[in-house]
Design an enzyme around this catalytic site. Sequence first.
Site, PDB file in Angstrom:
ATOM      1  N   TYR A  75     -33.793 103.877  56.791  1.00 37.64           N
ATOM      2  CA  TYR A  75     -34.736 103.377  55.789  1.00 37.64           C
ATOM      3  C   TYR A  75     -33.985 102.855  54.554  1.00 37.64           C
ATOM      4  O   TYR A  75     -34.281 101.766  54.047  1.00 37.64           O
ATOM      5  CB  TYR A  75     -35.750 104.455  55.373  1.00 37.64           C
ATOM      6  CG  TYR A  75     -36.688 103.937  54.308  1.00 37.64           C
ATOM      7  CD1 TYR A  75     -37.709 103.041  54.632  1.00 37.64           C
ATOM      8  CD2 TYR A  75     -36.503 104.260  52.957  1.00 37.64           C
ATOM      9  CE1 TYR A  75     -38.540 102.503  53.655  1.00 37.64           C
ATOM     10  CE2 TYR A  75     -37.326 103.734  51.968  1.00 37.64           C
ATOM     11  CZ  TYR A  75     -38.343 102.854  52.326  1.00 37.64           C
ATOM     12  OH  TYR A  75     -39.141 102.304  51.352  1.00 37.64           O
ATOM     13  N   PHE A  93     -20.948  93.776  37.256  1.00 36.05           N
ATOM     14  CA  PHE A  93     -22.272  93.765  37.887  1.00 36.05           C
ATOM     15  C   PHE A  93     -22.387  94.862  38.951  1.00 36.05           C
ATOM     16  O   PHE A  93     -23.425  95.526  39.058  1.00 36.05           O
ATOM     17  CB  PHE A  93     -22.522  92.379  38.510  1.00 36.05           C
ATOM     18  CG  PHE A  93     -23.714  92.313  39.420  1.00 36.05           C
ATOM     19  CD1 PHE A  93     -25.004  92.310  38.902  1.00 36.05           C
ATOM     20  CD2 PHE A  93     -23.548  92.265  40.800  1.00 36.05           C
ATOM     21  CE1 PHE A  93     -26.109  92.258  39.749  1.00 36.05           C
ATOM     22  CE2 PHE A  93     -24.650  92.208  41.649  1.00 36.05           C
ATOM     23  CZ  PHE A  93     -25.927  92.213  41.112  1.00 36.05           C
ATOM     24  N   ARG A 113     -33.375 111.807  42.289  1.00 36.92           N
ATOM     25  CA  ARG A 113     -33.791 111.938  40.895  1.00 36.92           C
ATOM     26  C   ARG A 113     -35.316 111.906  40.737  1.00 36.92           C
ATOM     27  O   ARG A 113     -35.883 112.596  39.894  1.00 36.92           O
ATOM     28  CB  ARG A 113     -33.162 110.797  40.085  1.00 36.92           C
ATOM     29  CG  ARG A 113     -33.461 110.799  38.609  1.00 36.92           C
ATOM     30  CD  ARG A 113     -33.197 109.435  37.995  1.00 36.92           C
ATOM     31  NE  ARG A 113     -34.065 108.425  38.618  1.00 36.92           N
ATOM     32  CZ  ARG A 113     -33.862 107.107  38.534  1.00 36.92           C
ATOM     33  NH1 ARG A 113     -32.836 106.635  37.866  1.00 36.92           N
ATOM     34  NH2 ARG A 113     -34.694 106.270  39.125  1.00 36.92           N
ATOM     35  N   ARG A 171     -45.383 107.994  49.230  1.00 39.45           N
ATOM     36  CA  ARG A 171     -44.575 108.508  50.344  1.00 39.45           C
ATOM     37  C   ARG A 171     -43.332 109.192  49.803  1.00 39.45           C
ATOM     38  O   ARG A 171     -42.806 108.836  48.768  1.00 39.45           O
ATOM     39  CB  ARG A 171     -44.166 107.351  51.247  1.00 39.45           C
ATOM     40  CG  ARG A 171     -45.345 106.792  52.012  1.00 39.45           C
ATOM     41  CD  ARG A 171     -45.100 105.368  52.409  1.00 39.45           C
ATOM     42  NE  ARG A 171     -44.052 105.262  53.398  1.00 39.45           N
ATOM     43  CZ  ARG A 171     -43.265 104.201  53.537  1.00 39.45           C
ATOM     44  NH1 ARG A 171     -43.400 103.180  52.711  1.00 39.45           N
ATOM     45  NH2 ARG A 171     -42.355 104.168  54.465  1.00 39.45           N
TER      46      ARG A 171
HETATM   47  C1  D61 Z   1     -23.987  95.763  43.742  1.00 33.32           C
HETATM   48  C2  D61 Z   1     -24.844  95.677  42.679  1.00 33.32           C
HETATM   49  C3  D61 Z   1     -26.172  96.017  42.836  1.00 33.32           C
HETATM   50  C4  D61 Z   1     -26.649  96.468  44.059  1.00 33.32           C
HETATM   51  C5  D61 Z   1     -25.751  96.554  45.135  1.00 33.32           C
HETATM   52  C6  D61 Z   1     -24.427  96.196  44.961  1.00 33.32           C
HETATM   53  C7  D61 Z   1     -26.227  96.981  46.369  1.00 33.32           C
HETATM   54  C8  D61 Z   1     -27.532  97.309  46.527  1.00 33.32           C
HETATM   55  C9  D61 Z   1     -28.421  97.235  45.472  1.00 33.32           C
HETATM   56  C10 D61 Z   1     -27.978  96.807  44.252  1.00 33.32           C
HETATM   57  C11 D61 Z   1     -29.848  97.601  45.682  1.00 33.32           C
HETATM   58  C12 D61 Z   1     -30.120  98.963  45.122  1.00 33.32           C
HETATM   59  C13 D61 Z   1     -31.561  99.356  45.171  1.00 33.32           C
HETATM   60  C14 D61 Z   1     -31.724 100.651  44.380  1.00 33.32           C
HETATM   61  C15 D61 Z   1     -33.010 100.686  43.616  1.00 33.32           C
HETATM   62  N1  D61 Z   1     -34.109 100.824  44.543  1.00 33.32           N
HETATM   63  C16 D61 Z   1     -35.199 100.039  44.496  1.00 33.32           C
HETATM   64  O1  D61 Z   1     -35.299  99.153  43.699  1.00 33.32           O
HETATM   65  C17 D61 Z   1     -36.270 100.348  45.547  1.00 33.32           C
HETATM   66  O2  D61 Z   1     -36.772  99.152  46.089  1.00 33.32           O
HETATM   67  C18 D61 Z   1     -36.025  98.700  47.205  1.00 33.32           C
HETATM   68  C19 D61 Z   1     -36.565  97.357  47.715  1.00 33.32           C
HETATM   69  C20 D61 Z   1     -36.381  96.217  46.714  1.00 33.32           C
HETATM   70  C21 D61 Z   1     -34.941  96.031  46.310  1.00 33.32           C
HETATM   71  C22 D61 Z   1     -34.898  95.099  45.157  1.00 33.32           C
HETATM   72  C23 D61 Z   1     -33.523  94.905  44.530  1.00 33.32           C
HETATM   73  C24 D61 Z   1     -32.959  95.912  43.780  1.00 33.32           C
HETATM   74  C25 D61 Z   1     -31.761  95.709  43.125  1.00 33.32           C
HETATM   75  C26 D61 Z   1     -31.132  94.473  43.184  1.00 33.32           C
HETATM   76  C27 D61 Z   1     -31.722  93.438  43.956  1.00 33.32           C
HETATM   77  C28 D61 Z   1     -32.922  93.694  44.629  1.00 33.32           C
HETATM   78  C29 D61 Z   1     -31.106  92.177  43.992  1.00 33.32           C
HETATM   79  C30 D61 Z   1     -29.975  91.929  43.278  1.00 33.32           C
HETATM   80  C31 D61 Z   1     -29.396  92.940  42.508  1.00 33.32           C
HETATM   81  C32 D61 Z   1     -29.971  94.207  42.477  1.00 33.32           C
HETATM   82  C33 D61 Z   1     -37.382 101.187  44.938  1.00 33.32           C
HETATM   83  O3  D61 Z   1     -38.069 100.484  43.975  1.00 33.32           O
HETATM   84  C34 D61 Z   1     -38.952 101.257  43.202  1.00 33.32           C
HETATM   85  C35 D61 Z   1     -39.101 100.554  41.886  1.00 33.32           C
HETATM   86  O4  D61 Z   1     -38.139 100.600  41.124  1.00 33.32           O
HETATM   87  O5  D61 Z   1     -40.153  99.946  41.665  1.00 33.32           O
HETATM   88  C36 D61 Z   1     -38.282 101.605  46.085  1.00 33.32           C
HETATM   89  O6  D61 Z   1     -39.408 101.110  46.209  1.00 33.32           O
HETATM   90  O7  D61 Z   1     -37.806 102.459  46.840  1.00 33.32           O
HETATM   91 MG    MG Z   2     -40.614 100.361  47.999  1.00 33.63          MG
END
Ligand code: D61
Ligand code: MG
Length: 318
Positions: free
Chosen positions: A168, A285, A212, A225
């Site tokens: 997931y 970044f 967290r 969930r």
């Molecule tokens: C380097 C820098 C940033 C990075 C990386 C490497 C590798 C992965 C990520 C960022 C993604 C980390 C996601 C951690 C935070 N989780 C969420 O936001 C969850 O949503 C997941 C689905 C949408 C992802 C959107 C995303 C997030 C960060 C990004 C990106 C896209 C694009 C570019 C840079 C960073 C979480 O969201 C809840 C909420 O905050 O509303 C969930 O629904 O579980």
């Molecule tokens: Mg989500």
Amino acid sequence: MGIAKEVVQHPEDLIPLAKLVVASKKIKMQLPAEPHWGFAYSMLQNVSRSFALVIQQLGPELRNAVCVFYLVLRALDTVEDDTSIPVDIKVPILLGFHEHIYDRDWHFSCGTNAYKVLMDKFHFVAVAFLELSKSHQEAIEDITMRMGAGMAKFICKEVETVAEYNEYCHYVAGLVGLGLSKLFHASRLERLAPDSLSNSMGLFLQKTNIIRDYLEDINEIPKSRMFWPRHIWSKYANKLEDLKHEENSLKAVQCLNDMVTDALAHVQDCLEYLSDLKDPAIFRFCAIPQIMAIGTLALCYNNAEVFRGVVKMRRGKK
Ligand code: D61
Ligand code: MG
């Protein structure tokens, strides 16, 4: 490579770094004149808790691609997270989302507050997407398709095993890592990182949030969930909710430590990923969110407050 290791060895460096984040937040952002880019960058600030700052310090071409990538996936996540959408409506939207980004006229209203604005004005995101280079578009389309399919697969599924937990987290965060590595490479600023390292970058951030946010998620109405895998928490409690009750404090903290230890397994890959980066803006970044996550896990470890209130070192979103 020096910086990442130094922060792990000297956690006191977290404080100056956090101050840097606060200081740069105060630098007033100039919004682009074109309406779709103006919308994209103001939306980024409204919907992203911590990523807006680090995205804004990237060079212009990569910054636009990463900004659109973020907004597309945030919109997809808004669909996933909206519990009021019936499953038979939601699944086809998740599966078709990667096609809608090419369609200036597509739109689906859902979510609340800033997320609703993002959904209602999604055409701006499509227009911005269509201005990106072909290689950036293809990377974003591919990840959006795979994430939508993964979200659809898990829509009615509880996370049981640690393997399912990893799967997931791969769909919702690991794939972001893969996509970002592809964007860096397409901009000719970095070598293409191995998928397993890119995946770990996302898993570490996502697992930290899941740990967290235990209390926030378990108390959410309508019931949201939970992503703590049953194979971990069932060693400590009969129901995941039981961990928040005072009398189960000892077991709760043991379970929490089990979860933190699982997340820490990704740190080695993350440091290896960071140590191979060449571009200083890309390094910042990538490293800043990882540093925040390490700090958050350090605060959470052995800390019963995770089950009582908010344990956060990030700036509050409210
Ligand atoms: C380097 C820098 C940033 C990075 C990386 C490497 C590798 C992965 C990520 C960022 C993604 C980390 C996601 C951690 C935070 N989780 C969420 O936001 C969850 O949503 C997941 C689905 C949408 C992802 C959107 C995303 C997030 C960060 C990004 C990106 C896209 C694009 C570019 C840079 C960073 C979480 O969201 C809840 C909420 O905050 O509303 C969930 O629904 O579980
Ligand atoms: Mg989500």
